[in-house]
Design an enzyme around this catalytic site. Structure first.
Site, short mmCIF file in Angstrom:
data_model
loop_
_atom_site.label_atom_id
_atom_site.label_comp_id
_atom_site.label_asym_id
_atom_site.label_seq_id
_atom_site.Cartn_x
_atom_site.Cartn_y
_atom_site.Cartn_z
CD GLN A 146 -2.54 -1.23 2.58
OE1 GLN A 146 -3.64 -0.60 2.88
NE2 GLN A 146 -1.99 -2.03 3.64
CG ASN A 147 3.93 1.16 2.40
OD1 ASN A 147 2.85 1.56 2.98
ND2 ASN A 147 4.92 0.44 2.89
CD GLU A 159 -0.31 -1.14 19.51
OE1 GLU A 159 0.67 -0.56 19.92
OE2 GLU A 159 -1.60 -1.45 20.06
CG HIS A 168 -2.98 2.57 -1.87
ND1 HIS A 168 -2.78 2.65 -0.66
CD2 HIS A 168 -4.01 2.34 -2.60
CE1 HIS A 168 -3.80 2.05 -0.24
NE2 HIS A 168 -4.69 1.72 -1.28
CG ASP A 207 7.89 3.37 0.84
OD1 ASP A 207 7.62 3.36 2.14
OD2 ASP A 207 8.21 2.39 -0.03
CG ASN A 216 0.62 -4.01 13.47
OD1 ASN A 216 0.72 -3.08 14.53
ND2 ASN A 216 -0.44 -3.62 12.41
CB CYS A 234 3.20 21.12 -22.30
SG CYS A 234 2.16 20.46 -20.95
CB THR A 243 -1.47 -2.97 6.93
OG1 THR A 243 -2.58 -2.25 6.42
CG2 THR A 243 -1.82 -4.37 6.79
CB SER A 244 -4.24 0.36 10.39
OG SER A 244 -4.47 1.12 9.12
N1 APR Z 1 6.48 -2.52 12.54
C1 APR Z 1 5.29 -2.86 12.05
N2 APR Z 1 4.32 -2.31 12.10
C2 APR Z 1 4.10 -1.26 12.66
C3 APR Z 1 5.51 -0.47 12.94
C4 APR Z 1 6.66 -1.11 12.96
N3 APR Z 1 7.78 -0.63 13.01
N4 APR Z 1 5.04 0.85 13.39
C5 APR Z 1 3.69 0.91 13.27
N5 APR Z 1 3.23 -0.08 12.69
C6 APR Z 1 1.86 -0.44 12.55
C7 APR Z 1 0.89 0.21 13.28
O1 APR Z 1 0.57 -0.39 14.42
C8 APR Z 1 -0.31 0.28 12.43
O2 APR Z 1 -1.26 -0.96 12.38
O3 APR Z 1 1.84 -0.06 11.10
C9 APR Z 1 0.34 0.24 10.86
C10 APR Z 1 0.24 1.50 10.24
O4 APR Z 1 -1.04 1.79 9.58
P1 APR Z 1 -1.50 2.88 8.59
O5 APR Z 1 -0.78 4.08 9.27
O6 APR Z 1 -3.10 2.90 8.70
O7 APR Z 1 -0.84 2.50 7.34
P2 APR Z 1 -1.47 1.65 6.15
O8 APR Z 1 -2.38 0.44 6.80
O9 APR Z 1 -0.62 1.13 5.22
O10 APR Z 1 -2.74 2.52 5.70
C11 APR Z 1 -3.48 2.12 4.56
O11 APR Z 1 -4.36 4.36 4.26
O12 APR Z 1 -4.40 6.49 4.18
C12 APR Z 1 -4.20 5.51 3.39
O13 APR Z 1 -3.54 5.42 1.53
C13 APR Z 1 -2.94 5.41 2.81
O14 APR Z 1 -1.89 3.52 2.06
C14 APR Z 1 -2.23 3.98 3.07
C15 APR Z 1 -3.65 3.34 3.67
#
Ligand code: APR
Length: 249
Positions: free
Chosen positions: A102-103, A216, A120, A105, A214, A151, A189-190
C-alpha cells in the site's frame, strides 16, 4: 514470543508460494511516519482534505505545499530497513513470490524485490495533467509549486488519492495472488482501508495461513490471522530470517 518466530520460520521455510501485504508500518523504521497512530500523517493533515483527488483538482498548489511537501521530505532520505531486506531475501530463497504494498515509497524495489504490486501507485513518477508527459519526481524542479511540465501543465504524482480507483491491473493481480498463495505475511498495516484490507480475507477464504506482524492487533487479528507477532517489522522479520537461514544450514 520466540516460539511464534520459530513457528513463522517453519511455515515459511516449507512453503513455495508466500506473498506479503505491507503497509506504512514496514517503512516506519526507515523514518517514514505511518498515516494513523502516534505521529501519523493524518494527525497533521486531514486525509479527506489534502489526500483527496477533489482537493487536488481544485487546488493542486495546496496539496503540493502540504501533504506532498511533507512526503517528499521524508521519501528523499528514506532507505530500505531490515524488514524490506528480509522480504527481498525471502524472494531470493524462492519462498516469497510477490509483495502487494500500500506504500508509495518504492522501498521494496530498492531492497531488491522484483515483483511488487503497488496498490496505491507510487511517488517516484509524476504525470502532466495536460499532455500526459511522465517524469521521475527526482528530476523535476520543485522550487516553485505546483511543479509544471514544459507544456505548462501541472504535474500530479502517480499515487492514488482518496476518491480514486485502485489501478485495475494491481487489483486483479492482487486478488489472483491472494487466492493462490499458501501463506500471506501481513506486515505493518492497520487493515482498515479497502480494498487492500480485503486481500488477507481472500487468502484466508482460499485456505492460506495469515501471519500478521504488527506491534498492535488489527481488525484481522481475531478473525483472519493465524497468529500475530506483536513486534516491530524489522525485529520480527530479521529474527524469522535468521531462523530460516539457520535451518537451511
Ligand atoms: N513495524 C510494524 N508495524 C508497525 C510499525 C513497525 N515498526 N510501526 C507501526 N506499525 C503499524 C501500526 O500499528 C499500524 O497498524 O503499522 C500500521 C500503520 O497503519 P496506517 O498508518 O494506517 O498505514 P496503512 O495500513 O498502510 O494505511 C493504509 O491508508 O491513508 C491510506 O493510502 C494510505 O496506504 C495508506 C492506507
Amino acid at each position: 514470543m520466540n516460539d511464534l518466530i520459530a513457528k513463522a520460520a517453519e511455515m515459511l521455510a516449507k512453503t513455495r508460494h508466500v506473498i506479503a501485504l505491507t503497509g506504512a508500518g514496514i517503512s516506519v523504521e526507515s523514518g517514514i511516519p505511518p498515516f494513523r497512530g502516534p505521529g501519523g500523517l493524518w494527525e497533521k493533515f486531514d486525509p479527506m482534505e489534502v489526500g483527496h483527488i477533489r482537493t487536488f483538482m481544485k487546488d493542486p498548489a495546496r496539496v503540493w505545499n502540504t501533504l506532498m511537501a511533507e512526503m517528499r521530505g521524508v521519501l528523499k532520505k528514506a532507505v530500505p530497513n531490515s524488514a524490506h531486506t528480509s522480504l527481498a531475501r525471502l524472494e531470493e530463497l524462492s519462498i516469497l513470490k510477490t509483495v502487494i504494498t500500500q506504500n508509495i515509497d518504492g522501498l521494496h524495489q530498492k531492497a531488491g524485490n522484483t515483483d511488487v504490486i503497488e496498490f496505491h501507485g507510487n511517488f517516484a513518477w509524476l504525470t502532466c495533467m495536460d499532455c500526459g508527459n511522465r517524469k521521475e519526481t527526482i528530476s523535476v524542479n520543485m522550487d516553485v509549486l505546483p511543479p509544471r511540465c514544459e507544456c505548462g501543465g501541472i504535474f500530479r504524482p502517480d499515487c492514488v488519492f482518496f476518491g480514486e480507483a485502485i489501478p485495475e491491473e494491481a487489483l486483479i493481480r492482487s486478488r489472483e495472488e491472494a487466492r493462490a498463495c499458501e501463506v500471506m505475511l501481513v506486515v505493518g498495516t492497520s487493515a482498515i482501508v479497502q480494498p487492500a484490507a480485503f486481500m488477507p480475507m481472500i487468502a484466508h477464504q482460499s485456505g492460506a495461513k495469515i501471519i500478521e506482524i504488527n506491534p498492535e492487533p488489527t481488525p484481522l487479528t481475531e478473525s483472519v490471522s493465524t497468529f500475530i507477532i506483536q513486534k516491530r517489522a524489522g525485529e520480527a522479520l530479521t529474527a524469522i530470517m535468521a531462523e530460516i537461514e539457520k535451518r537451511a544450514g
